[in-house]
Each structure stands twice: as structure tokens, then as C-alpha cells.
Design a protein around this motif. Structure first.
Motif, PDB file in Angstrom:
ATOM      1  N   GLY A  12       0.620  -1.064  -0.023  1.00  0.00           N
ATOM      2  CA  GLY A  12      -0.018  -0.015  -0.048  1.00  0.00           C
ATOM      3  C   GLY A  12       0.908   1.240   0.042  1.00  0.00           C
ATOM      4  N   LYS A  13       2.191   1.231   0.397  1.00  0.00           N
ATOM      5  CA  LYS A  13       3.108   2.303   0.497  1.00  0.00           C
ATOM      6  C   LYS A  13       3.408   2.814  -0.883  1.00  0.00           C
ATOM      7  CE  LYS A  13       5.028   3.500   3.724  1.00  0.00           C
ATOM      8  NZ  LYS A  13       5.089   4.621   4.632  1.00  0.00           N
ATOM      9  N   GLU A  14       3.013   1.958  -1.734  1.00  0.00           N
ATOM     10  CA  GLU A  14       3.778   2.128  -3.350  1.00  0.00           C
ATOM     11  C   GLU A  14       2.340   2.738  -4.088  1.00  0.00           C
ATOM     12  OE1 GLU A  14       4.848  -1.556  -4.973  1.00  0.00           O
ATOM     13  OE2 GLU A  14       6.174  -1.928  -3.488  1.00  0.00           O
ATOM     14  N   THR A  15       1.386   3.043  -3.721  1.00  0.00           N
ATOM     15  CA  THR A  15       0.438   3.845  -4.195  1.00  0.00           C
ATOM     16  C   THR A  15       0.401   5.530  -4.107  1.00  0.00           C
ATOM     17  OG1 THR A  15      -1.027   4.018  -2.209  1.00  0.00           O
ATOM     18  CG2 THR A  15      -1.396   2.026  -3.759  1.00  0.00           C
ATOM     19  N   GLU A  16       0.024   5.957  -4.987  1.00  0.00           N
ATOM     20  CA  GLU A  16      -0.072   7.481  -5.142  1.00  0.00           C
ATOM     21  C   GLU A  16      -0.851   8.015  -4.010  1.00  0.00           C
ATOM     22  OE1 GLU A  16       1.560   9.466  -7.281  1.00  0.00           O
ATOM     23  OE2 GLU A  16       2.328   7.567  -8.095  1.00  0.00           O
ATOM     24  N   PRO A  17      -0.260   9.175  -3.377  1.00  0.00           N
ATOM     25  CA  PRO A  17      -1.076   9.951  -2.255  1.00  0.00           C
ATOM     26  C   PRO A  17      -2.299  10.296  -2.790  1.00  0.00           C
ATOM     27  CG  PRO A  17       1.220  10.889  -2.647  1.00  0.00           C
ATOM     28  CD  PRO A  17       0.999   9.908  -3.744  1.00  0.00           C
ATOM     29  N   GLY A  18      -3.365  10.177  -1.781  1.00  0.00           N
ATOM     30  CA  GLY A  18      -4.582  10.480  -2.343  1.00  0.00           C
ATOM     31  C   GLY A  18      -5.526   9.273  -2.205  1.00  0.00           C
ATOM     32  N   VAL A  19      -4.869   8.043  -2.488  1.00  0.00           N
ATOM     33  CA  VAL A  19      -5.624   6.910  -2.566  1.00  0.00           C
ATOM     34  C   VAL A  19      -6.104   6.320  -1.138  1.00  0.00           C
ATOM     35  CG1 VAL A  19      -5.714   4.470  -3.370  1.00  0.00           C
ATOM     36  CG2 VAL A  19      -4.483   6.363  -4.769  1.00  0.00           C
ATOM     37  N   PRO A  20      -7.217   6.143  -0.872  1.00  0.00           N
ATOM     38  CA  PRO A  20      -7.717   6.233   0.393  1.00  0.00           C
ATOM     39  C   PRO A  20      -7.641   4.273   0.573  1.00  0.00           C
ATOM     40  CG  PRO A  20      -9.752   6.365  -0.881  1.00  0.00           C
ATOM     41  CD  PRO A  20      -8.608   6.782  -1.737  1.00  0.00           C
ATOM     42  N   ASP A  21      -7.886   3.943   1.717  1.00  0.00           N
ATOM     43  CA  ASP A  21      -8.135   1.976   2.348  1.00  0.00           C
ATOM     44  C   ASP A  21      -6.644   1.702   1.882  1.00  0.00           C
ATOM     45  OD1 ASP A  21     -10.562   3.048   3.119  1.00  0.00           O
ATOM     46  OD2 ASP A  21     -11.590   2.576   1.420  1.00  0.00           O
ATOM     47  N   GLN A  22      -5.782   2.192   2.088  1.00  0.00           N
ATOM     48  CA  GLN A  22      -4.363   1.459   1.995  1.00  0.00           C
ATOM     49  C   GLN A  22      -3.767   1.099   3.391  1.00  0.00           C
ATOM     50  OE1 GLN A  22      -2.926   0.395  -0.993  1.00  0.00           O
ATOM     51  NE2 GLN A  22      -4.980   1.253  -2.008  1.00  0.00           N
ATOM     52  N   PHE A  23      -3.251  -0.086   3.579  1.00  0.00           N
ATOM     53  CA  PHE A  23      -2.706  -0.740   4.683  1.00  0.00           C
ATOM     54  C   PHE A  23      -1.454  -1.286   4.787  1.00  0.00           C
ATOM     55  CE2 PHE A  23      -7.308  -0.541   4.986  1.00  0.00           C
ATOM     56  CZ  PHE A  23      -7.539   0.005   6.498  1.00  0.00           C
ATOM     57  N   VAL A  24      -0.772  -1.478   5.713  1.00  0.00           N
ATOM     58  CA  VAL A  24       0.436  -2.054   5.857  1.00  0.00           C
ATOM     59  C   VAL A  24       0.225  -3.110   6.909  1.00  0.00           C
ATOM     60  CG1 VAL A  24       2.777  -2.143   6.913  1.00  0.00           C
ATOM     61  CG2 VAL A  24       2.186  -0.124   5.847  1.00  0.00           C
ATOM     62  N   ASN A  25       0.346  -4.554   6.570  1.00  0.00           N
ATOM     63  CA  ASN A  25      -0.057  -5.641   7.008  1.00  0.00           C
ATOM     64  C   ASN A  25       1.184  -6.236   7.845  1.00  0.00           C
ATOM     65  OD1 ASN A  25      -2.717  -5.581   6.557  1.00  0.00           O
ATOM     66  ND2 ASN A  25      -2.367  -6.012   4.507  1.00  0.00           N
ATOM     67  N   ALA A  26       1.251  -6.619   9.114  1.00  0.00           N
ATOM     68  CA  ALA A  26       2.457  -7.277   9.772  1.00  0.00           C
ATOM     69  C   ALA A  26       1.960  -8.621  10.470  1.00  0.00           C
ATOM     70  CB  ALA A  26       3.030  -6.462  10.470  1.00  0.00           C
ATOM     71  N   THR A  27       2.595  -9.568  10.089  1.00  0.00           N
ATOM     72  CA  THR A  27       2.289 -11.087  10.711  1.00  0.00           C
ATOM     73  C   THR A  27       3.770 -11.313  11.513  1.00  0.00           C
ATOM     74  OG1 THR A  27       0.833 -11.813   8.922  1.00  0.00           O
ATOM     75  CG2 THR A  27       1.880 -13.289  10.393  1.00  0.00           C
ATOM     76  N   VAL A  28       3.649 -11.894  12.715  1.00  0.00           N
ATOM     77  CA  VAL A  28       4.698 -12.306  13.438  1.00  0.00           C
ATOM     78  C   VAL A  28       4.384 -13.617  14.139  1.00  0.00           C
ATOM     79  CG1 VAL A  28       6.144 -11.827  15.535  1.00  0.00           C
ATOM     80  CG2 VAL A  28       4.968  -9.847  14.318  1.00  0.00           C
ATOM     81  N   SER A  29       5.234 -14.706  13.986  1.00  0.00           N
ATOM     82  CA  SER A  29       4.985 -15.809  14.268  1.00  0.00           C
ATOM     83  C   SER A  29       6.444 -16.109  15.445  1.00  0.00           C
ATOM     84  CB  SER A  29       5.212 -17.009  13.210  1.00  0.00           C
ATOM     85  OG  SER A  29       4.180 -16.646  12.240  1.00  0.00           O
ATOM     86  N   CYS A  30       5.972 -17.182  16.033  1.00  0.00           N
ATOM     87  CA  CYS A  30       6.912 -17.441  17.517  1.00  0.00           C
ATOM     88  C   CYS A  30       6.600 -18.812  17.726  1.00  0.00           C
ATOM     89  CB  CYS A  30       6.816 -16.581  18.428  1.00  0.00           C
ATOM     90  SG  CYS A  30       7.706 -17.039  19.991  1.00  0.00           S
ATOM     91  N   GLU A  31       7.799 -19.726  17.781  1.00  0.00           N
ATOM     92  CA  GLU A  31       7.843 -20.912  18.346  1.00  0.00           C
ATOM     93  C   GLU A  31       8.122 -20.774  19.688  1.00  0.00           C
ATOM     94  OE1 GLU A  31       7.150 -24.119  16.911  1.00  0.00           O
ATOM     95  OE2 GLU A  31       6.567 -23.231  15.486  1.00  0.00           O
ATOM     96  N   VAL A  32       6.941 -21.096  20.658  1.00  0.00           N
ATOM     97  CA  VAL A  32       7.315 -21.119  22.239  1.00  0.00           C
ATOM     98  C   VAL A  32       7.753 -22.330  22.690  1.00  0.00           C
ATOM     99  CG1 VAL A  32       6.122 -20.764  24.255  1.00  0.00           C
ATOM    100  CG2 VAL A  32       5.558 -19.564  22.221  1.00  0.00           C
ATOM    101  N   PRO A  33       9.132 -22.589  23.436  1.00  0.00           N
ATOM    102  CA  PRO A  33       9.515 -23.781  23.778  1.00  0.00           C
ATOM    103  C   PRO A  33       8.725 -24.219  24.858  1.00  0.00           C
ATOM    104  CG  PRO A  33      10.879 -22.080  24.233  1.00  0.00           C
ATOM    105  CD  PRO A  33       9.939 -21.464  23.473  1.00  0.00           C
ATOM    106  N   LEU A  34       8.308 -25.512  24.900  1.00  0.00           N
ATOM    107  CA  LEU A  34       7.767 -26.351  26.035  1.00  0.00           C
ATOM    108  C   LEU A  34       8.423 -27.498  26.667  1.00  0.00           C
ATOM    109  CD1 LEU A  34       3.989 -25.816  24.666  1.00  0.00           C
ATOM    110  CD2 LEU A  34       5.223 -24.286  26.253  1.00  0.00           C
TER     111      LEU A  34
END
Length: 141
Positions: free
Chosen positions: A91-113
Motif C-alpha cells: 500500500g505504500k507504493e500507491t499514489e498519495p490520495g488513494v484511500p484505504d491502503q494498509f500495511v499488514n504485519a504477521t509475527v510468528s513465534c515458536e514457544v518452547p515447552l
């Protein structure tokens, strides 16, 4: 006179049966708490990464988001065997003025048990979370 039922040793038998069950319950509570805290930290790290990447004005927004997630997890002291952070900043690559653009982040973790030594539960469990942050529509004006 002796009673018909001799109950000597019954307390020992009860303890032999109840103590392992109590310890198992305690270890399961610790495991649940560890996973809940990890989920909360991972969700916050994903939010931090998405927000930092959406606020960055330059071309290095993905680097800024990755650094924000890693810094947050380091501050939390979360013990993960592996951490994976992915950002979708298209969404950062769109021209300014274009609505409804988002940055999405996904974080994954392996919790030791493995250190809990629960029967049937070994190794680690995967915990992941995603977050989105809106990009300012008029970011370059």
C-alpha cells in the motif's frame, strides 16, 4: 477392641495418587500462561511493526517495521526458539490520495515447552498474530 476397618496407610495412598495429578495440573497451568503471554507479546509486536512501517516516509518502511518488532520482542524478553516477521507494505507504493491502503504485519513465534516435561506435549507450539495499520491518505502533501 479393633475396628472392622483398619485405615492405616490410607493417607499415604491418597497422597501417592493426588500429588502427581496436582503436579500435572500445575504444569498445564504454567504452559497455558506461557502461551497466553506469548500470544499477547506477539500481537503487540505485530501492531508495533505495522504501525512503524505505516509511519515511515521513505523506502525503508519494511526495515523500520522489522526493527520495531524485533526491538519490542527484545524488550519483552519473550523466549522464542524462532521468530518470523513478515510485512506487506504494498500500500505504500500507491499514489498519495488513494484511500484505504494498509500495511499488514504477521509475527510468528515458536514457544518452547520441552522444559515442562508434560506427557504428550513436547517441543514447542507455534503462536502467531497479524495486525494492520492504515497509511495516511495524504502522506506526502
Amino acid at each position: 477392641m479393633r475396628s472392622l476397618r483398619d485405615e492405616r496407610g490410607s493417607a499415604t495412598i491418597e497422597m501417592v495418587l493426588l500429588v502427581p495429578a496436582f503436579i500435572l495440573l500445575l504444569m498445564m497451568l504454567i504452559m497455558g500462561g506461557r502461551l497466553a503471554l506469548a500470544q499477547q507479546s506477539i500481537q503487540s509486536a505485530a501492531s508495533e511493526a505495522a504501525r512503524a512501517a505505516s509511519l515511515e516516509r521513505g523506502t525503508d518502511s519494511e526495515d523500520r517495521g522489522l526493527a520495531a518488532a524485533e526491538d519490542f520482542l527484545a524488550e519483552e524478553g519473550l523466549d522464542c526458539s524462532t521468530v518470523d516477521v513478515t510485512l506487506d507494505a504494498d500500500g505504500k507504493e500507491t499514489e498519495p490520495g488513494v484511500p484505504d491502503q494498509f500495511v499488514n504485519a504477521t509475527v510468528s513465534c515458536e514457544v518452547p515447552l520441552a522444559d515442562l516435561a508434560l506427557p504428550g506435549i513436547g517441543g514447542s507450539r507455534a503462536v502467531s498474530a497479524s495486525a494492520s495499520s492504515p497509511i495516511d491518505t495524504f502522506r506526502e502533501r
